[in-house]
Design a protein around this motif. Structure first.
Motif, PDB file in Angstrom:
ATOM      1  N   SER A 154      40.364  11.595 -60.481  1.00  0.00           N
ATOM      2  CA  SER A 154      39.848  12.763 -59.768  1.00  0.00           C
ATOM      3  C   SER A 154      39.641  13.963 -60.680  1.00  0.00           C
ATOM      4  O   SER A 154      38.673  14.715 -60.533  1.00  0.00           O
ATOM      5  N   VAL A 155      40.556  14.165 -61.619  1.00  0.00           N
ATOM      6  CA  VAL A 155      40.434  15.318 -62.510  1.00  0.00           C
ATOM      7  C   VAL A 155      39.181  15.186 -63.373  1.00  0.00           C
ATOM      8  O   VAL A 155      38.412  16.150 -63.530  1.00  0.00           O
TER       9      VAL A 155
ATOM     10  N   GLY B  91      43.465  15.444 -54.357  1.00  0.00           N
ATOM     11  CA  GLY B  91      43.649  14.709 -55.597  1.00  0.00           C
ATOM     12  C   GLY B  91      44.262  13.328 -55.463  1.00  0.00           C
ATOM     13  O   GLY B  91      44.414  12.777 -54.368  1.00  0.00           O
TER      14      GLY B  91
END
Length: 327
Positions: A212-213, A189
């Motif tokens: 990233s999420v 992440g």
């Protein structure tokens, strides 16, 4: 009570040494406890590469270990502990069983085979060198050194859009209690410092960050996520007088720093692990206070790892744009 920042090596009873390969972009960091250190561990990631962690179970015998090994090389890198054991034995460190001297050594490894030469991994010789450097009282060094040599972050979409990371340290003192953290940040992440993104997944042009999420939600099953090519590993070291069960709790609380600073974190693509050791001249301390301190100190060690690795960013960028050297 105010926390005062101190050098990591101001904590008595622990010595740190590194060894690395420039061609392989991988290395080893050894925390050596000549007189032994009671230790606990918390493993929150789904894909750890580790050695001897069952001896740290609070239900096992409450004895100390002699070294924590942090390394690159994924599961191949676990061979480094053999060299650490040999070095400790050569220096008269370990438990005398009556027939042989047996050092207790635990280890965790990050996946760094996608940076540098995947054929060069930490081995027994590199482990011996790192342990020898620790016993020679070398200074803890942050950045792309030792186990942090091949550390990277933001790898959800592959190495081309990731960034360089490394190993970081931070330590504080509150009254007579000293507590420090060391961490190798090798996360799938993004990394956040005080709520602001400091490193991680970049856009294809490498001109800015992407989240990233949000990409994880969009892609659903990214290739790199399934390959388990990440892991953030670290240790808390303190002179607080704690047993293994309390140290296990401190290690778990230190993991709150991972949640604060890394997103996403603790996935099946990570082997996130934190050790916690008590060494030196023990002082009485409250476990809740120490656990709270551990999370704060670990967060600062993560910040140190990112900031101290930026000097290698140009070299890393050349690698990432020159596949298949960096894949």
């Amino acid at each position: 009570m105010n926390l005062m920042e101190i050098p990591f090596d101001a904590i008595d009873g622990v010595m740190v040494g590194n060894a690395q390969s420039e061609e392989g972009k991988t290395g080893v960091t050894v925390l050596c406890f000549k007189k032994g250190a009671k230790t606990g561990v918390d493993i929150s990631g789904g894909g750890p590469a580790s050695r001897e962690t069952p001896v740290l179970d609070p239900t096992r015998e409450d004895i100390g270990i002699h070294a924590i090994v942090l390394s690159g090389g994924s599961a191949y890198g676990l061979a480094a502990a053999d060299g650490v054991m040999k070095c400790l034995e050569d220096n008269g460190i370990g438990y005398d069983t009556g027939f042989a001297l047996v050092p207790l050594v635990v280890q965790s490894s990050i996946y760094d085979l996608s940076y540098g030469s995947a054929k060069i991994r930490p081995n027994s010789r590199m482990g011996y060198e790192a342990c020898q450097n620790a016993l020679l009282k070398s200074q803890p060094i942050s950045g792309s050194v030792g186990a942090g040599k091949g550390a990277t972050v933001g790898k959800l979409k592959g190495m081309r859009q990731s960034q360089k990371s490394g190993i970081g340290y931070y330590a504080v003192q509150a009254g007579n209690l000293k507590l420090g953290a060391v961490v190798v940040v090798n996360a799938l992440g993004d990394i956040y410092v005080e709520g602001q993104k400091a490193a991680g997944l970049m856009n294809e042009e490498r001109t800015g960050f992407i989240d990233s999420v949000q990409e994880l939600y969009r892609i659903a099953a990214p290739k790199d996520l399934l390959s388990r090519t990440n892991t953030t590993i670290g240790a808390i070291v303190t002179n607080g007088k704690f047993d293994k069960s309390q140290l296990t709790r401190i290690a778990a609380q230190a993991g709150n720093a991972y949640a604060r600073c890394i997103n996403p974190v603790g996935t099946l693509a990570d082997g996130d692990t934190i050790y916690a050791s008590s060494c030196g001249e023990p002082v009485e301390a409250d476990v809740n206070m120490a656990g709270t301190m551990a999370a704060e100190v670990m967060a600062n060690a993560i910040k140190n790892a990112i900031e101290s690795s930026k000097m290698e960013d140009a070299e890393y960028l050349k690698c990432c744009l020159n596949l298949p050297v960096c894949q």
